[in-house]
Design a protein around this motif. Structure first.
Motif, PDB file in Angstrom:
ATOM      1  N   TYR A 164       0.795  -1.084   0.131  1.00 23.34           N
ATOM      2  CA  TYR A 164      -0.258   0.268  -0.020  1.00 23.34           C
ATOM      3  C   TYR A 164       0.662   1.487  -0.129  1.00 23.34           C
ATOM      4  O   TYR A 164      -0.311   2.200  -0.416  1.00 23.34           O
ATOM      5  N   ASN A 165       1.931   1.215   0.881  1.00 22.56           N
ATOM      6  CA  ASN A 165       2.406   2.333   1.152  1.00 22.56           C
ATOM      7  C   ASN A 165       3.434   3.086  -0.201  1.00 22.56           C
ATOM      8  O   ASN A 165       3.515   4.307  -0.407  1.00 22.56           O
ATOM      9  N   ILE A 166       3.933   1.773  -0.463  1.00 20.78           N
ATOM     10  CA  ILE A 166       5.206   2.116  -1.640  1.00 20.78           C
ATOM     11  C   ILE A 166       4.018   2.308  -2.881  1.00 20.78           C
ATOM     12  O   ILE A 166       4.505   3.574  -3.941  1.00 20.78           O
ATOM     13  N   SER A 167       2.825   1.934  -3.162  1.00 20.70           N
ATOM     14  CA  SER A 167       1.865   2.620  -4.230  1.00 20.70           C
ATOM     15  C   SER A 167       1.982   3.572  -3.985  1.00 20.70           C
ATOM     16  O   SER A 167       1.611   4.306  -5.241  1.00 20.70           O
ATOM     17  N   LYS A 168       1.650   4.080  -2.759  1.00 21.52           N
ATOM     18  CA  LYS A 168       1.046   5.597  -2.643  1.00 21.52           C
ATOM     19  C   LYS A 168       2.197   6.592  -3.245  1.00 21.52           C
ATOM     20  O   LYS A 168       2.164   6.966  -3.626  1.00 21.52           O
ATOM     21  N   VAL A 169       3.600   6.105  -3.443  1.00 17.03           N
ATOM     22  CA  VAL A 169       4.648   7.168  -3.657  1.00 17.03           C
ATOM     23  C   VAL A 169       5.079   6.453  -4.678  1.00 17.03           C
ATOM     24  O   VAL A 169       5.132   7.874  -5.503  1.00 17.03           O
ATOM     25  N   LEU A 170       4.889   5.455  -5.133  1.00 14.00           N
ATOM     26  CA  LEU A 170       4.483   5.767  -7.111  1.00 14.00           C
ATOM     27  C   LEU A 170       3.645   6.336  -7.320  1.00 14.00           C
ATOM     28  O   LEU A 170       4.180   7.263  -8.588  1.00 14.00           O
ATOM     29  N   ILE A 171       2.149   6.608  -6.663  1.00 11.87           N
ATOM     30  CA  ILE A 171       1.802   7.512  -7.112  1.00 11.87           C
ATOM     31  C   ILE A 171       1.213   8.592  -7.246  1.00 11.87           C
ATOM     32  O   ILE A 171       1.213   9.583  -8.147  1.00 11.87           O
ATOM     33  N   GLU A 172       2.277   9.066  -6.189  1.00 14.72           N
ATOM     34  CA  GLU A 172       2.684  10.431  -6.202  1.00 14.72           C
ATOM     35  C   GLU A 172       3.665  11.163  -7.251  1.00 14.72           C
ATOM     36  O   GLU A 172       3.918  12.112  -7.145  1.00 14.72           O
ATOM     37  N   ASN A 173       4.592  10.508  -7.096  1.00 21.75           N
ATOM     38  CA  ASN A 173       5.178  10.206  -8.101  1.00 21.75           C
ATOM     39  C   ASN A 173       5.253  11.009  -9.885  1.00 21.75           C
ATOM     40  O   ASN A 173       5.800  10.204 -10.707  1.00 21.75           O
ATOM     41  N   GLY A 174       3.816  10.426  -9.932  1.00 24.99           N
ATOM     42  CA  GLY A 174       3.451  10.436 -11.297  1.00 24.99           C
ATOM     43  C   GLY A 174       2.589   8.519 -11.965  1.00 24.99           C
ATOM     44  O   GLY A 174       2.269   9.101 -12.859  1.00 24.99           O
ATOM     45  N   HIS A 175       3.102   7.694 -11.505  1.00 22.03           N
ATOM     46  CA  HIS A 175       3.150   6.246 -11.829  1.00 22.03           C
ATOM     47  C   HIS A 175       1.759   6.338 -11.562  1.00 22.03           C
ATOM     48  O   HIS A 175       0.653   6.569 -10.980  1.00 22.03           O
ATOM     49  N   THR A 176       1.519   4.842 -12.280  1.00 22.13           N
ATOM     50  CA  THR A 176       0.006   4.205 -11.879  1.00 22.13           C
ATOM     51  C   THR A 176       0.370   2.742 -11.248  1.00 22.13           C
ATOM     52  O   THR A 176       1.514   2.190 -11.486  1.00 22.13           O
ATOM     53  N   VAL A 177      -0.401   2.680 -10.671  1.00 17.32           N
ATOM     54  CA  VAL A 177      -0.239   0.869  -9.504  1.00 17.32           C
ATOM     55  C   VAL A 177      -1.496   0.136 -10.247  1.00 17.32           C
ATOM     56  O   VAL A 177      -2.702   0.563  -9.157  1.00 17.32           O
ATOM     57  N   THR A 178      -0.941  -0.760 -10.054  1.00 18.99           N
ATOM     58  CA  THR A 178      -2.485  -2.121  -9.723  1.00 18.99           C
ATOM     59  C   THR A 178      -1.650  -3.503  -9.261  1.00 18.99           C
ATOM     60  O   THR A 178      -0.815  -4.001  -9.242  1.00 18.99           O
ATOM     61  N   VAL A 179      -2.558  -3.835  -8.240  1.00 18.36           N
ATOM     62  CA  VAL A 179      -2.626  -4.420  -7.625  1.00 18.36           C
ATOM     63  C   VAL A 179      -3.701  -6.281  -7.443  1.00 18.36           C
ATOM     64  O   VAL A 179      -4.489  -5.601  -7.984  1.00 18.36           O
ATOM     65  N   ILE A 180      -2.624  -7.158  -7.749  1.00 21.83           N
ATOM     66  CA  ILE A 180      -3.568  -8.299  -7.325  1.00 21.83           C
ATOM     67  C   ILE A 180      -3.678  -8.781  -6.512  1.00 21.83           C
ATOM     68  O   ILE A 180      -2.758  -9.104  -6.043  1.00 21.83           O
ATOM     69  N   THR A 181      -4.409  -9.073  -5.572  1.00 24.24           N
ATOM     70  CA  THR A 181      -4.487  -9.411  -4.240  1.00 24.24           C
ATOM     71  C   THR A 181      -5.555 -11.035  -3.922  1.00 24.24           C
ATOM     72  O   THR A 181      -5.708 -11.177  -5.090  1.00 24.24           O
ATOM     73  N   SER A 182      -5.910 -11.246  -2.977  1.00 21.53           N
ATOM     74  CA  SER A 182      -6.393 -11.989  -2.904  1.00 21.53           C
ATOM     75  C   SER A 182      -8.019 -11.684  -1.918  1.00 21.53           C
ATOM     76  O   SER A 182      -7.502 -10.587  -0.924  1.00 21.53           O
ATOM     77  N   ASN A 183      -9.210 -12.522  -1.990  1.00 20.86           N
ATOM     78  CA  ASN A 183      -9.657 -11.539  -1.266  1.00 20.86           C
ATOM     79  C   ASN A 183     -10.718 -12.174  -0.212  1.00 20.86           C
ATOM     80  O   ASN A 183     -11.412 -13.262   0.132  1.00 20.86           O
ATOM     81  N   THR A 184      -9.505 -12.429   0.704  1.00 19.79           N
ATOM     82  CA  THR A 184      -9.808 -12.789   2.082  1.00 19.79           C
ATOM     83  C   THR A 184     -10.372 -12.504   2.933  1.00 19.79           C
ATOM     84  O   THR A 184     -10.938 -12.818   4.077  1.00 19.79           O
ATOM     85  N   THR A 185     -11.415 -11.033   3.049  1.00 21.02           N
ATOM     86  CA  THR A 185     -12.030 -10.225   3.577  1.00 21.02           C
ATOM     87  C   THR A 185     -13.970 -10.345   2.551  1.00 21.02           C
ATOM     88  O   THR A 185     -14.063  -9.570   2.961  1.00 21.02           O
ATOM     89  N   ASN A 186     -13.777 -10.857   2.066  1.00 22.45           N
ATOM     90  CA  ASN A 186     -15.087 -10.518   1.232  1.00 22.45           C
ATOM     91  C   ASN A 186     -15.409  -9.465   0.830  1.00 22.45           C
ATOM     92  O   ASN A 186     -16.684  -8.476   0.963  1.00 22.45           O
ATOM     93  N   SER A 187     -14.617  -8.743   0.625  1.00 24.68           N
ATOM     94  CA  SER A 187     -14.461  -7.224  -0.616  1.00 24.68           C
ATOM     95  C   SER A 187     -15.322  -7.278  -1.717  1.00 24.68           C
ATOM     96  O   SER A 187     -15.320  -8.585  -1.930  1.00 24.68           O
TER      97      SER A 187
END
Length: 394
Positions: A33-56
Motif C-alpha cells: 500500500y505505502n510503496i504504491s502511494k509514493v509511486l502514484i504521487e510521483n506520477g506512475h500508475t499502480v495495479t495490485v492483484i491480491t486475494s479476497n480474504t475479507t469478502n470485499s
C-alpha cells in the motif's frame, strides 16, 4: 543510504502481485500500500492483484490504486490464501492482458499467488522482481505440519525460480534467508514508514489518553507491543518477563500494553491485570497516539522480515528491545541505539528489560534511532530504490 529525491520522468505502469492486501492487515499489506502511494504521487500508475480474504469487493479504486481481488480458499485461518481459477479469475487476467505494464513486483515468495505473478511477467516479457519478507519458514506450531510445510515451501520456491531470477530481501536478514533456497539476493528493498503522516498525527492532541484510560501513572515505565498476536512474536515470553519483574520489584512495577489481534488474544485476556493491559486492535492513528505515550517498545520475535512496528516505535521515540531478526541490525547497528538479543527465551527478554530500565542513555539512543529512520527508512527512499532497479533492468 539517503538518496536524492526522484525526478519525475516517463509515467510507468506498475503491477504488484501480493497474496494479501487491504483491508486485510499485516506488514506485507502495508508495504504494498505505502510503496504504491509514493509511486502514484510521483506520477506512475499502480495495479495490485491480491486475494479476497475479507469478502470485499472484487475490484475497487483505492486511493488511485487499481485493486483486483481474486476469489480464494482461506487456508490456515486466512494466512495462506489460494486463488480459485473461476470466471472472475479469467476475467481479471483478460483485463490485465488488455493493459501494458512496465514492471511486475511480486511480494513474498511462498504463495501460489507469487507464481501467478512471476509467470504472468515471464509470459508477457515484463521485467519482474520478487521481494522476500521473511527470515524463516512459515510455522503453524505443529512439528509435523511445519516439517511438511518446509518441504512445500522449497517446492514452491523451486517453481517460482523458473519464472523469476531477481530476488531481493526486505532486510539483510531476509537476503541471508534466501540463501537457504540457493538464491543469491540482488540486494535489499527496505521496509519503511510514512514519516510525515506519523509526525502529523503525533503533533495533534487527541482526547484519547491511553495512560488515563488504562489507569497507568504518568511517572511509571510503560512497555509497548503492537502487531499480530502470534506465538512467534515472543508475546508469551514478554508477558512472563513483565510478570516476573513485577513479582521481584513490587515497589517499582512496570506496565505493559499490547495492541493487535490474532490467535493469542485469549491468552492476553487471561493474563490481563493491573500492570498488563490488552488494548485490542487499534487504528493506525491510535497506534501512534499509544506509542507516543509508551517508553520502551519490545518485539522479541522468532521471525521478522523488517518490522513496521519497530520503525513506528522508533519514530515515536520509544527505546527499542528486539531480537536478532530481520532489520534489527540495520536499525540498531550497536548498543548505543537499543538492545538486540540473540533469542527470545524468558531469561533473555527479562534481562533485556532490566538492562533497558537501568540504561542511562535511553534518550540519546531514541534520538539516534529517529535520525537513522528519517535518513534511511522512508517510502521515498524505498521507492527510489525500486526505480533504480527498474532502470538497471531496462
Amino acid at each position: 543510504m539517503q538518496k536524492k529525491k526522484e525526478s519525475k520522468g516517463d509515467i510507468m505502469n506498475f503491477l504488484f502481485f501480493s497474496a494479501q492486501f487491504l483491508p486485510h492487515m499485516g506488514g506485507v499489506e502495508n508495504f504494498t500500500y505505502n510503496i504504491s502511494k509514493v509511486l502514484i504521487e510521483n506520477g506512475h500508475t499502480v495495479t495490485v492483484i491480491t486475494s479476497n480474504t475479507t469478502n470485499s469487493v472484487s475490484f475497487e479504486n483505492l486511493e488511485s490504486i487499481s485493486v483486483y481481488r481474486l476469489d480464494c480458499h482461506n487456508f490456515i485461518d486466512g494466512r495462506y490464501p489460494v486463488f480459485k481459477r473461476n470466471k472472475l479469475f479469467k476475467e481479471t487476467i483478460k483485463k490485465l492482458n488488455q493493459s501494458k505494464f512496465d514492471f511486475v513486483i511480486v511480494n513474498t515468495r511462498f504463495y501460489f499467488h507469487s507464481i501467478l505473478g512471476a509467470k504472468y511477467a515471464y509470459k508477457h516479457n515484463i521485467p519482474c522482481i520478487t521481494i522476500d519478507h521473511g527470515t524463516s519458514h512459515l510455522t503453524v506450531h505443529n512439528k509435523l505440519l511445519d516439517f511438511l510445510g518446509g518441504y512445500y515451501e522449497h517446492f514452491i520456491t523451486f517453481v517460482l525460480k523458473r519464472y523469476c531470477s531477481d530476488f531481493y530481501g526486505v532486510s539483510k536478514a531476509s537476503s541471508q534467508w534466501l540463501k537457504h533456497f540457493n538464491i543469491v539476493s540482488k540486494g535489499e528493498i527496505y521496509n519503511a514508514i510514512d514519516l510525515n503522516r506519523i509526525e502529523n498525527i503525533s503533533s495533534q492532541n487527541p482526547s484519547l489518553n491511553f495512560r488515563i484510560k488504562e489507569n497507568i501513572p504518568d511517572n511509571s515505565i510503560l512497555l509497548a507491543f503492537t502487531g499480530r498476536l502470534l506465538k512467534e512474536k515472543g508475546i508469551v515470553q514478554l508477558v512472563s518477563a513483565v510478570e516476573q519483574w513485577n513479582d521481584n520489584h513490587q515497589q517499582s512495577p512496570i506496565y505493559l500494553c499490547l495492541a493487535g489481534e490474532g490467535p493469542l488474544q485469549s491468552f492476553l485476556m487471561e493474563h490481563a491485570n493491573e500492570y498488563i493491559h490488552y488494548l485490542g486492535r487499534l487504528s493506525f492513528e491510535q497506534v501512534i497516539y499509544f506509542l507516543r505515550e509508551s517508553d520502551i517498545f519490545v518485539l522479541p520475535s522468532d521471525s521478522e522480515g523488517f518490522s513496521t512496528s519497530l520503525l513506528e516505535a522508533g519514530v515515536c521515540k520509544n527505546y527499542i528491545i528486539t531480537t536478532l531478526r530481520g532489520g534489527a541490525k540495520e536499525l540498531l547497528p550497536d548498543d548505543t541505539y537499543g538492545i538486540v538479543i540473540e533469542n527470545n527465551d524468558l531469561d533473555s527478554v527479562y534481562n533485556a528489560i532490566n538492562k533497558a530500565l537501568n540504561c542511562q542513555n535511553r534518550e540519546e539512543a531514541v534520538n539516534k534511532v529517529y535520525k537513522r529512520i528519517k535518513e534511511n527508512f522512508t517510502w521515498e527512499v524505498t521507492s527510489e530504490t525500486i526505480m533504480d532497479i527498474y532502470k538497471a533492468k531496462r
